[in-house]
Each structure stands twice: as C-alpha cells, then as structure tokens.
Design a protein around this motif. Structure first.
Motif, mmCIF file in Angstrom:
data_model
loop_
_atom_site.group_PDB
_atom_site.id
_atom_site.type_symbol
_atom_site.label_atom_id
_atom_site.label_comp_id
_atom_site.label_asym_id
_atom_site.label_seq_id
_atom_site.Cartn_x
_atom_site.Cartn_y
_atom_site.Cartn_z
ATOM 1 N N ARG A 84 1.317 -5.709 -9.498
ATOM 2 C CA ARG A 84 1.604 -5.356 -8.199
ATOM 3 C C ARG A 84 1.008 -3.955 -8.047
ATOM 4 N N PHE A 85 0.834 -3.196 -9.187
ATOM 5 C CA PHE A 85 0.239 -1.711 -9.139
ATOM 6 C C PHE A 85 -0.905 -1.647 -8.258
ATOM 7 N N ARG A 86 -1.809 -2.616 -8.123
ATOM 8 C CA ARG A 86 -2.904 -2.547 -7.342
ATOM 9 C C ARG A 86 -2.767 -2.519 -5.677
ATOM 10 N N GLU A 87 -1.545 -3.082 -5.454
ATOM 11 C CA GLU A 87 -0.971 -3.095 -3.917
ATOM 12 C C GLU A 87 -0.534 -1.536 -3.735
ATOM 13 N N ALA A 88 0.182 -1.028 -4.823
ATOM 14 C CA ALA A 88 0.723 0.591 -4.693
ATOM 15 C C ALA A 88 -0.598 1.576 -4.455
ATOM 16 N N LEU A 89 -1.448 1.237 -5.289
ATOM 17 C CA LEU A 89 -2.806 1.850 -4.940
ATOM 18 C C LEU A 89 -3.497 2.204 -3.681
ATOM 19 N N ALA A 90 -3.297 0.906 -3.161
ATOM 20 C CA ALA A 90 -3.971 0.818 -1.862
ATOM 21 C C ALA A 90 -3.250 1.453 -0.799
ATOM 22 N N HIS A 91 -2.045 1.915 -1.049
ATOM 23 C CA HIS A 91 -1.379 2.612 -0.232
ATOM 24 C C HIS A 91 -1.237 4.042 -0.590
ATOM 25 N N ALA A 92 -1.929 4.705 -1.863
ATOM 26 C CA ALA A 92 -1.581 5.869 -2.402
ATOM 27 C C ALA A 92 -2.196 6.778 -1.494
ATOM 28 N N GLN A 93 -1.690 7.961 -1.324
ATOM 29 C CA GLN A 93 -2.292 9.241 -0.965
ATOM 30 C C GLN A 93 -2.208 10.328 -1.854
ATOM 31 N N SER A 94 -3.392 11.142 -1.872
ATOM 32 C CA SER A 94 -3.526 12.105 -2.956
ATOM 33 C C SER A 94 -4.123 13.383 -2.661
ATOM 34 N N ALA A 95 -4.249 14.447 -3.302
ATOM 35 C CA ALA A 95 -4.719 15.676 -3.115
ATOM 36 C C ALA A 95 -4.518 16.614 -4.456
#
Length: 338
Positions: A215-226
């Motif tokens: 399910r971490f793949r789904e989390a990565l699809a929603h990730a925001q980064s800087a």
C-alpha cells in the motif's frame, strides 16, 4: 520517490507571515528565505565551523539529552530487526561535547549518528531567539522554539498533533509529506517504544519493500515533497505525516509547535489508547455499534448530542470548558482507578 512539489511562497517577511491563512488552508507550504537573515543561518552559509561557533557562544552548558547510533544504522534512528528495541542509545551530555563529536566525523562517509532532538531553545541557548526568530508572538501564538542538531539523520515518517513551522537553519533538509488519510498506507510501527516519542512508519523510504508494504505505492502517489535550503521554512499542518532527511554533514533546524485548541482540551492520544483497550477487540457487531455512538457524540457536529436537551441538563454534552474539563478528568481517573 519525489512526489508532487510542495507549494512555495516567496518574498514573505517574518512580520507579514500569513499564519491564519496557512492554518485555514490546511496544506503544507514552503516559505522560501523567510529566516535567511538569522545570524545562525548566515554563519552556516559561511562555514560549518561558524555555525557551530554561533551555537557554542550561546550554549548555557546545561546537561542535555541526545541520541547516538553506530555507523551501521546509516543515520536512521529506528528499531532492531524485530521491532522490540531501538537501534540507538539515548545519552546525556553537554551540547559542546555533541558538537565536538559531530565535528570529529565531518569527513566520514559513514559516521556515527549524533542527534539532539527538540531541545528547548530558551532553556539551552538563552538569547538565541532574540536574533533568530519569526516573531510568532505578534500573531498571538505562544510557541517556544525547539532546536534539532545533528549530522546526516533521517527522521522516519511520523505525525505531530500541533501545527508546525520548521525553519532550516544550517544544511539542507528534504521533507516528504502525506495527508492524514494516508495513515493506512504508511504502515505505522509500534506505539511503544518509538524512536522519537511518536509512532513512525516502518517503511524504509530509501529501499521500500513493496512486497511487504504494497500500500506504500498508494501513499507515494499522494506524497508532497520539497528540499529546503538554509533560511527556508515549511508549514506542516496538524496531523500530517512527514519524513525528514538531513542532507549535510552538519544540520540545524528550529521549529515552533502550537495548538489552536484551548488549553483545557487534553491530547487525543490517551483516548486512542483507551479505545484500543476497550473497543478494538469487541465482536464486530458491537464494534460497529460503538462506531455509530462515537459518530453521534464525537465525530459529528459538536452540539448535536445535546441539542434536544435544556441547556441546564446538557452537562458533559455542552461545550467543553475549563470547569467541565476538570470534572471530566476527575471522573475518568475515578473510573480507571476502580
């Protein structure tokens, strides 16, 4: 694993910080260069030794708590393989000694990990905030500054209940954020012990095992980064999960936590613990019934449960205030101690 870029605001001065708007929006925002004029930031831009000297000059010399891990942990304070122990030691010493240890290993490709976390600035570095601050008091916010000092350290993905404004003072930091609804896709670890006081994701962001954590793949699809440079700050809304990587051999961050809720409201975390104890393992039919009860009394509109009663009869169903909070606490302690 970069994710969507976090929105960036440029040219915002500390005395024009739009905190009310940021909190109301409830989304992470980078405030580029807002702390760039801090003496600590300027010293660090000149040299690592200059930044360390700035901290040494303000150090009260008090014993502090810090974490130390061997080179084998790769800068990631975390767990043993079976999640029953932590992979680092919590020690006490002087800030100057920690700075010396970090300096001794600046050139090491795999240094031991040294990490001072959430150290209260006004207690340990008196005078720091006079020249290195954002003036949150002008916004009616009481948020004592905390400082985080270390080498290349990875703070595993976790959430904090308060609002958070974090200023990258020395070195660069990479932030990866997830909204609260991603909790199930982040695979939270044990509630106790924890590497830093909060439950953390057990996913290794450097080498995610998608067979164990699909399910971490789904989390990565929603990730925001800087990636923050020295002098940049980031607003992290309450309850947002954040993974933080320090990118330089020496790094310093200063952050401010504050709550919008009144002081008489307690932390929700003990309520979670109590629910795990009393509700989670009930038969499914009973558990679903309690879900409806909680929706009615807790998660629905605040005034709904007592709206049909005369005001003088609402008691705990009325708006929580200091008096009701004290009575509620006394009632809970009495029941728990039976």
């Amino acid at each position: 694993m970069d994710g969507t870029a976090i929105r960036t605001l440029r040219g915002i001065a500390a005395d024009a910080l739009p905190l009310d708007a940021l909190v109301a929006d409830g989304q992470p925002v980078v405030l580029e260069g807002i702390a760039r004029d801090w003496p600590l930031v300027q010293a660090g831009l000149r040299s690592t030794q200059g930044a360390m000297a700035c901290l040494r000059d303000l150090d009260a010399g008090l014993p502090i708590q810090y974490s130390r891990g061997g080179p084998e942990i790769g800068g990631r304070p975390f767990y043993s393989d079976d999640f029953t122990r932590l992979n680092f030691e919590v020690k006490r010493g002087r800030l100057g000694d920690v700075l010396d240890a970090i300096q001794d290993h600046l050139g090491d490709p795999r240094p031991p990990t040294y990490y001072v976390a959430s150290l209260l600035v006004d207690w340990a570095l008196p005078g720091f905030s006079r020249a290195n601050g954002l003036g949150l008091e002008a916004h009616g916010i009481h948020a004592p500054a905390s400082i985080w000092i270390g080498n290349r350290v990875v703070a595993s993905c976790h959430f904090d209940a308060p609002e958070n404004l974090a200023c990258c003072a020395v070195g660069r930091r990479r932030f990866t954020l997830f909204s609260p609804d991603q909790v199930g896709n982040l695979y939270p670890g044990p509630l106790e012990p924890t590497p830093g006081g909060q439950v953390v994701s057990v996913v290794d962001f450097d080498a995610p095992d998608f067979e164990r954590h699909p399910r971490f793949r789904e989390a990565l699809a929603h990730a925001q980064s800087a990636t923050l440079a020295p002098g940049d700050a980031i607003f992290i809304p309450s309850m947002w999960w954040h993974h933080v990587r320090s990118l330089e051999p020496f790094n310093v961050l200063v952050n401010y936590w504050w709550r919008r809720s009144p002081e008489h409201l307690s932390s929700p975390l003990p309520a979670l613990h109590h629910a795990l104890w009393t509700i989670r393992d009930l038969p499914e039919r009973e558990k679903q019934a309690w879900a409806h009860v909680f929706e009615y009394y807790v998660f629905g509109p605040a005034g709904r449960a007592g709206a049909h009663l005369p005001e003088e009869a609402r008691d705990m169903l009325g708006p929580m205030d200091d008096t009701r909070a004290r009575r509620m606490r006394a009632m809970l302690l009495n029941r728990l101690n039976r």
